[in-house]
Design a protein around this motif. Structure first.
Motif, PDB file in Angstrom:
ATOM      1  N   GLN A   1       5.734  -1.321  -4.271  1.00 33.44           N
ATOM      2  CA  GLN A   1       5.556   0.101  -4.535  1.00 33.44           C
ATOM      3  C   GLN A   1       5.307   0.339  -6.030  1.00 33.44           C
ATOM      4  O   GLN A   1       6.023  -0.202  -6.870  1.00 33.44           O
ATOM      5  CB  GLN A   1       6.816   0.873  -4.094  1.00 33.44           C
ATOM      6  CG  GLN A   1       7.090   0.792  -2.597  1.00 33.44           C
ATOM      7  CD  GLN A   1       5.996   1.437  -1.779  1.00 33.44           C
ATOM      8  OE1 GLN A   1       5.399   2.439  -2.195  1.00 33.44           O
ATOM      9  NE2 GLN A   1       5.717   0.852  -0.621  1.00 33.44           N
TER      10      GLN A   1
ATOM     11  N   ASN B   1       7.907 -11.496   5.791  1.00 31.74           N
ATOM     12  CA  ASN B   1       8.017 -10.284   4.974  1.00 31.74           C
ATOM     13  C   ASN B   1       6.833 -10.217   4.032  1.00 31.74           C
ATOM     14  O   ASN B   1       6.771 -10.945   3.045  1.00 31.74           O
ATOM     15  CB  ASN B   1       9.324 -10.289   4.175  1.00 31.74           C
ATOM     16  CG  ASN B   1      10.539 -10.201   5.077  1.00 31.74           C
ATOM     17  OD1 ASN B   1      10.516  -9.516   6.098  1.00 31.74           O
ATOM     18  ND2 ASN B   1      11.614 -10.890   4.711  1.00 31.74           N
ATOM     19  N   CYS B   2       5.885  -9.323   4.354  1.00 27.07           N
ATOM     20  CA  CYS B   2       4.675  -9.210   3.530  1.00 27.07           C
ATOM     21  C   CYS B   2       4.457  -7.782   3.065  1.00 27.07           C
ATOM     22  O   CYS B   2       3.321  -7.343   2.926  1.00 27.07           O
ATOM     23  CB  CYS B   2       3.444  -9.678   4.317  1.00 27.07           C
ATOM     24  SG  CYS B   2       3.228 -11.462   4.297  1.00 27.07           S
ATOM     25  N   ALA B   3       5.506  -6.962   2.807  1.00 32.32           N
ATOM     26  CA  ALA B   3       5.352  -5.577   2.367  1.00 32.32           C
ATOM     27  C   ALA B   3       4.790  -5.544   0.958  1.00 32.32           C
ATOM     28  O   ALA B   3       5.206  -6.304   0.086  1.00 32.32           O
ATOM     29  CB  ALA B   3       6.699  -4.858   2.421  1.00 32.32           C
TER      30      ALA B   3
END
Length: 305
Positions: free
Chosen positions: A246, A241-243
């Motif tokens: 925001q 998981n490398c998002a």
């Protein structure tokens, strides 16, 4: 002391039985190899000659296990020989052809290859009935371990964040389900990210090997770690998981309701002055006062002149 398996099925080991020998045959249940040996010696002899003396020599610390003799061994102080009185043997061991079968356990250590261990048989009837058999020690065979047939890889944890680390354990086995030989080479690669050590991995005694997987810093997804040993391979999957985070939306503050740079006079009304006013009578007195004040000011100025 290890008991060797029976590699010989029928016939004499290292030498075929000699047809012209009065004894018949002297055989071993297994070949002698370098190291410790425990084998069964079988002697086929004629029992019409009274006492039969059996002796062993050669090797290192050769001895006879008297508890395993059939018929019963008569061992005095010397564990390398015993005497059987064939005339006292009765039952199944005394066959109709007057042949006597003697079995005993030989315990001996071979120091090196080509050592000889001699089993000799002497009958009391005379030297013409004496016989012996030599057993030559061979190099011990190294068990052959089968080739890699299955490779199982597992990752823990199976989900990491970017730059996260997981331990990948690989188990390599043969077709029989046993671990492959120590030192079997295993190559390990990752579809994204990296493994450490990146090369030179070999199996331990239980057929296993492990590496550290490190996820990339800027790319997420499913990382496939592939391990290969010979023609076999296995895979493990690590979810990365490398998002990117925001940004938080910023709202401009509302404008002030009062301008702090202005001063508002008190509300005293419009003094009767309005754009839609038609009756100006109330303001007649004010006009007279203003005119009087202006006139007085002008007269004062002229007096001064």
């Amino acid at each position: 002391m290890a008991v060797l398996g029976a590699f010989l099925v029928g016939g004499a080991f290292n030498s075929a039985p000699r047809a012209d020998a009065a004894i018949g045959s002297i055989t071993s249940s297994a070949p002698l190899t370098v190291g410790d040996n425990e084998v069964t010696i079988t002697i086929e002899a004629e029992d019409d000659s009274g006492d039969i003396t059996v002796g062993v020599s050669g090797g290192d610390d050769a001895e006879i296990d008297d508890a395993a003799c059939d018929p019963e061994c008569d061992i005095d102080d010397d564990p390398t020989q015993f005497v059987v009185d064939s005339t006292d043997v009765e039952g199944d061991n005394d066959t109709a052809n007057d042949d006597l079968t003697i079995t005993f356990t030989l315990i001996v250590t071979c120091e090196e290859e080509d050592d000889e261990v001699v089993v000799s048989v002497t009958e009391s009837a005379g030297d013409e009935d004496d016989d012996s058999e030599s057993f030559v020690c061979e190099e011990a065979l190294t068990p052959t371990v089968g080739a890699a047939a299955t490779v199982v890889a597992q990752a823990s944890p199976s989900t990491v964040n970017c730059n996260g680390t997981s331990i990948v354990t690989i188990q390599v086995k043969t077709a029989g389900g046993t671990p492959v030989a120590v030192g079997t080479a295993v190559t390990i690669q990752a579809s994204i990210g990296s493994v450490s050590p990146s090369s030179g991995q070999t199996t331990s005694a239980d057929g296993s090997v492990f590496v550290f997987y490190t996820a990339p810093s800027n790319a997420g997804g499913a990382a496939t770690i592939t391990a290969r040993a010979g023609n076999a391979q296995g895979t493990a999957t690590v979810t990365v998981n490398c998002a990117a985070a925001q940004p938080t939306a910023t709202t401009a503050p509302p404008p002030p309701t009062v301008n702090p740079g202005s001063i508002s006079p008190p509300n005293t009304g419009d003094a009767g002055i309005a754009s839609d006013r038609t009756d100006w009578t109330p303001f007649a007195g004010i006009a007279v006062i203003v005119a009087t004040l202006i006139g007085g000011a002008v007269a004062a100025v002229k007096t001064r002149e």
